[in-house]
Write a protein that holds these residues in place. Structure first.
Motif, short mmCIF file in Angstrom:
data_model
loop_
_atom_site.label_atom_id
_atom_site.label_comp_id
_atom_site.label_asym_id
_atom_site.label_seq_id
_atom_site.Cartn_x
_atom_site.Cartn_y
_atom_site.Cartn_z
N VAL A 209 -5.00 6.63 -4.11
CA VAL A 209 -4.77 6.48 -2.67
C VAL A 209 -5.97 7.03 -1.91
O VAL A 209 -6.36 8.19 -2.11
N ASP A 210 -6.53 6.22 -1.02
CA ASP A 210 -7.71 6.66 -0.25
C ASP A 210 -7.36 7.65 0.84
O ASP A 210 -8.11 8.59 1.10
N ASP A 211 -6.24 7.47 1.51
CA ASP A 211 -5.87 8.32 2.65
C ASP A 211 -4.57 9.09 2.33
O ASP A 211 -3.48 8.67 2.71
N LEU A 212 -4.73 10.20 1.61
CA LEU A 212 -3.55 11.00 1.23
C LEU A 212 -2.83 11.59 2.44
O LEU A 212 -1.61 11.70 2.44
N ARG B 55 2.15 11.77 5.48
CA ARG B 55 2.87 11.60 6.75
C ARG B 55 3.99 10.57 6.61
O ARG B 55 5.10 10.77 7.12
N GLN B 56 3.71 9.48 5.91
CA GLN B 56 4.72 8.45 5.70
C GLN B 56 5.88 8.97 4.85
O GLN B 56 7.05 8.73 5.17
N VAL B 57 5.56 9.68 3.79
CA VAL B 57 6.62 10.24 2.94
C VAL B 57 7.44 11.25 3.73
O VAL B 57 8.67 11.25 3.66
N ASP C 260 0.87 -1.17 0.00
CA ASP C 260 0.00 0.00 0.00
C ASP C 260 0.92 1.23 0.00
O ASP C 260 1.90 1.26 0.73
N LEU C 261 0.61 2.22 -0.80
CA LEU C 261 1.51 3.38 -0.92
C LEU C 261 1.59 4.20 0.36
O LEU C 261 2.56 4.93 0.57
N ALA C 262 0.60 4.07 1.22
CA ALA C 262 0.62 4.79 2.50
C ALA C 262 1.28 3.97 3.61
O ALA C 262 1.30 4.39 4.76
N GLU C 263 1.82 2.81 3.26
CA GLU C 263 2.53 1.94 4.20
C GLU C 263 3.96 1.77 3.71
O GLU C 263 4.17 1.16 2.68
N LEU C 264 4.90 2.29 4.46
CA LEU C 264 6.30 2.21 4.04
C LEU C 264 7.17 1.62 5.15
O LEU C 264 8.21 2.19 5.50
N PRO C 265 6.81 0.45 5.70
CA PRO C 265 7.59 -0.11 6.81
C PRO C 265 8.99 -0.55 6.39
O PRO C 265 9.86 -0.74 7.24
N PHE C 266 9.23 -0.70 5.10
CA PHE C 266 10.52 -1.16 4.59
C PHE C 266 11.51 -0.02 4.43
O PHE C 266 12.64 -0.24 4.00
#
Length: 127
Positions: free
Chosen positions: A100-103, A108-110, A76-82
């Motif tokens: 993306v549903d939650d920009l 915040r992740q970016v 998911d583009l809003a998930e960047l755990p790696f």
């Protein structure tokens, strides 16, 4: 060469990313892999993420054919755990943010993974 979309000037004219040699770049939405290959050929260390396994596989095929090194993740583009915090020198997304549903969460992740004063460059489809 990176193209920001139809009838839009390319990176060669706009220079939004600048010189990517030696920089760690995140690509959100890898598509068929043309942009990640272009960045890798210019010396960037590229990390690509895409929620679609099919697009990841197409990008992997293009990366392998080009004989460049790119790190790819189905995510998911809003998930960047790696990606660890404050680890990247820039981020790029071409049309992928429209899905993306939650920009807010994505931004915040970016923000978490980019070094201070680094940029997110993105294009969106016109409604």
């Amino acid at each position: 060469m990176i193209s920001y979309g139809p009838d839009i000037a390319s990176e060669a004219q706009l220079r939004l990313l600048g010189n990517v040699e030696g920089r760690r770049l995140l690509v959100l939405g890898v598509g068929a892999g043309a942009e990640i290959v272009a960045e890798a050929r210019q010396g960037a260390r590229v990390i690509g993420a895409d929620p679609s396994l099919g697009r990841i596989e197409a990008a992997r095929t293009r990366v392998d054919a080009a004989e460049v090194k790119v790190e790819l993740h189905q995510s998911d583009l809003a998930e960047l755990p790696f990606v660890r915090a404050d680890a990247l020198d820039g981020a790029l997304s071409l049309f992928a943010l429209a899905g993306v549903d939650d920009l807010d969460r994505l931004f915040r992740q970016v923000h978490r993974v980019l070094h201070t004063s680094c940029h997110l460059v993105f294009s969106m489809p016109h409604p």
